[in-house]
Design an enzyme around this catalytic site. Structure first.
Site, mmCIF file in Angstrom:
data_model
loop_
_atom_site.group_PDB
_atom_site.id
_atom_site.type_symbol
_atom_site.label_atom_id
_atom_site.label_comp_id
_atom_site.label_asym_id
_atom_site.label_seq_id
_atom_site.Cartn_x
_atom_site.Cartn_y
_atom_site.Cartn_z
ATOM 1 N N GLN A 46 36.723 46.873 64.803
ATOM 2 C CA GLN A 46 36.725 48.311 64.536
ATOM 3 C C GLN A 46 35.528 48.993 65.189
ATOM 4 O O GLN A 46 35.671 50.048 65.815
ATOM 5 C CB GLN A 46 36.722 48.567 63.023
ATOM 6 N N ARG A 50 32.645 51.947 51.636
ATOM 7 C CA ARG A 50 32.519 51.073 52.810
ATOM 8 C C ARG A 50 31.509 51.657 53.799
ATOM 9 O O ARG A 50 31.602 52.818 54.194
ATOM 10 C CB ARG A 50 33.883 50.873 53.472
ATOM 11 N N ASP A 87 41.265 38.749 58.187
ATOM 12 C CA ASP A 87 42.139 39.398 57.207
ATOM 13 C C ASP A 87 43.038 38.407 56.476
ATOM 14 O O ASP A 87 43.618 38.733 55.434
ATOM 15 C CB ASP A 87 43.000 40.469 57.881
#
EC number: 2.5.1.19
Length: 427
Positions: A168, A120, A312
């Site tokens: 994030q 990632r 999500d």
């Protein structure tokens, strides 16, 4: 793992495990506050346990008696250089947010994770942190983990426009800005979940939010708090969809977090004609009881500023769309490609193997319903949300078996998932 199929109906009520985003941040703010913070109803999934262990490795005493977590905060100035590399497990939240926390620390750290996390990209965090004066390096030009980092006690404030909508990245920069010399300005591309901003104020800090602009000054201190974590709407989403698509179902979910930056799935369900009702709404805790029952559904379009409010939940929303009449189009969701897996491709492959009609696109999917589903072998590729989506899809299967590979990935966010499913099957 062979999954349950041919469900005759799901009935009963559930209390959803604690919100993952809020659980992570409770540990972080508790560690950075002065005094003892107590956290109730925390999620004890693998990701959150990774965050807990990292702060222990940074010198914070954290006690967990199985009921209440007590965090003996040390403030930003009390963190200690770790003896070993910091293991972030599978958790993108941990590595990105903790990068921001460590940006103001004058010591060397190395952060690593599992195979999935190691694929990632972290450049979206490392690029602005370098601008603030942090030394940080990763693998390849995208800064894949492991990351080596040395923070600075004289961080420069930053004016930064986020190139992607990411809670994030925003949160990492907020944690760094809290340690900078002066005022930082962070501008979001789209509004994303605001738990970090909420918790700064809950712990006695200050920031200004106007539209998509966040202003935050360095040098702030936090005071220990008592935190009660609401249920995670991202976990509740699997039962919301199950209750809508499995025949003869009615499910009541208690104490679900309904922070306005997270409730996109509720809007989508209403747009598709689903029977969904909110009750016992607590405006302070931002939680409610949500009831769903089997519904006739229609296709819809999902895109634009709603995407960060349900990013999500898109895997399970895709399953929902396979059981709706007509076309559903998901767009503006290219962020799915850099989750635990490339969720556009992996979701489409998994559900198509079971008989769905899904065409992946550059930034989303086109789903044509309603399609019956049949047995198949599906691999989670270590992605918890793929695992839970497949388990709900299996309930609709009338023909054949569903064999789920790497089902243990579900423990990342919902260790009690299968026992909760058993309860609803026999409710």
């Amino acid at each position: 793992m062979k999954l349950e199929t041919k469900a005759q109906g799901l009935r009963g009520s559930l209390r959803i495990p604690g919100d993952k985003s809020i659980s992570h941040r409770s540990i972080m703010f508790g560690s950075l506050a002065k005094g003892v913070t107590t956290v109730r109803d925390i999620l004890r999934g693998e990701d959150v346990l990774s965050t807990m262990q990292v702060f222990r490795d940074l010198g914070v005493t954290i006690e967990d008696d199985g009921d209440v977590v007590r965090i003996h905060g040390v403030g930003f100035d009390g963190l200690k250089a770790p003896q070993n590399k910091l293991d972030m497990g599978n958790s993108g939240t941990s590595i990105r947010l903790i990068s921001g926390v460590l940006a103001g620390q004058d010591f060397d750290v190395e952060m690593f994770g599992d195979d999935s996390l190691s694929k990632r990209p972290m450049d979206r965090v490392t690029i602005p942190l370098r601008q603030m004066g942090v030394e940080v390096s990763g693998q390849t030009d995208r800064d894949l983990p492991p990351l080596k980092m040395h923070g600075s006690k004289s961080l420069k404030p930053i004016y930064y426009e986020l190139p992607v909508a990411s809670a994030q990245v925003k949160s990492a920069l907020i944690f760094a800005a809290l340690q900078a010399d002066g005022e930082s300005v962070i501008i979001e591309k789209e509004k994303t979940r605001n738990h970090t901003e909420d918790m700064i104020q809950q712990f006695g800090g200050q920031l200004q939010v106007e539209g998509k602009e966040i202003r935050i000054s360095g040098g702030q201190t936090f005071t220990a708090q008592e935190v009660v974590v609401p249920g995670d709407i991202s976990s509740a989403a699997f039962w919301l969809v199950a209750g809508l698509v499995v025949p003869n179902s009615k499910i009541v979910l208690k104490n679900v977090g309904i922070n306005e930056t997270r409730t996109g799935i509720i809007d989508v369900i209403k747009n598709m004609g689903g029977k969904i009702k909110l009750s016992d709404i607590d405006q302070v805790a931002k939680s409610a009881t949500i009831t769903v029952e089997t519904s006739e559904l229609n296709g819809t379009e999902i895109g634009g500023d709603i995407i960060p409010r349900l990013i999500d939940e898109l895997p399970i929303i895709t399953l929902l769309a396979t059981q709706a009449q007509g076309k559903t189009v998901i767009r503006d969701a290219e962020e799915l490609k850099v989750k635990e897996t490339d969720r556009i491709q992996v979701v489409a492959d998994a559900l198509n193997a079971m008989g769905a009609d899904i065409v992946p696109t550059e930034d989303g999917m086109i789903i044509t319903g309603k399609t019956p589903l049949h047995g198949a072998e599906v691999n989670t590729f270590g992605d918890h949300r793929i695992g839970m989506m497949t388990a709900i899809a299996a309930l609709l299967v009338q023909d054949g078996e569903v064999d789920l590979q790497r089902a243990e990935a579900i423990n990342t966010s919902y260790p009690s998932f299968f026992s909760d499913l058993e309860g609803l099957l026999h409710g």
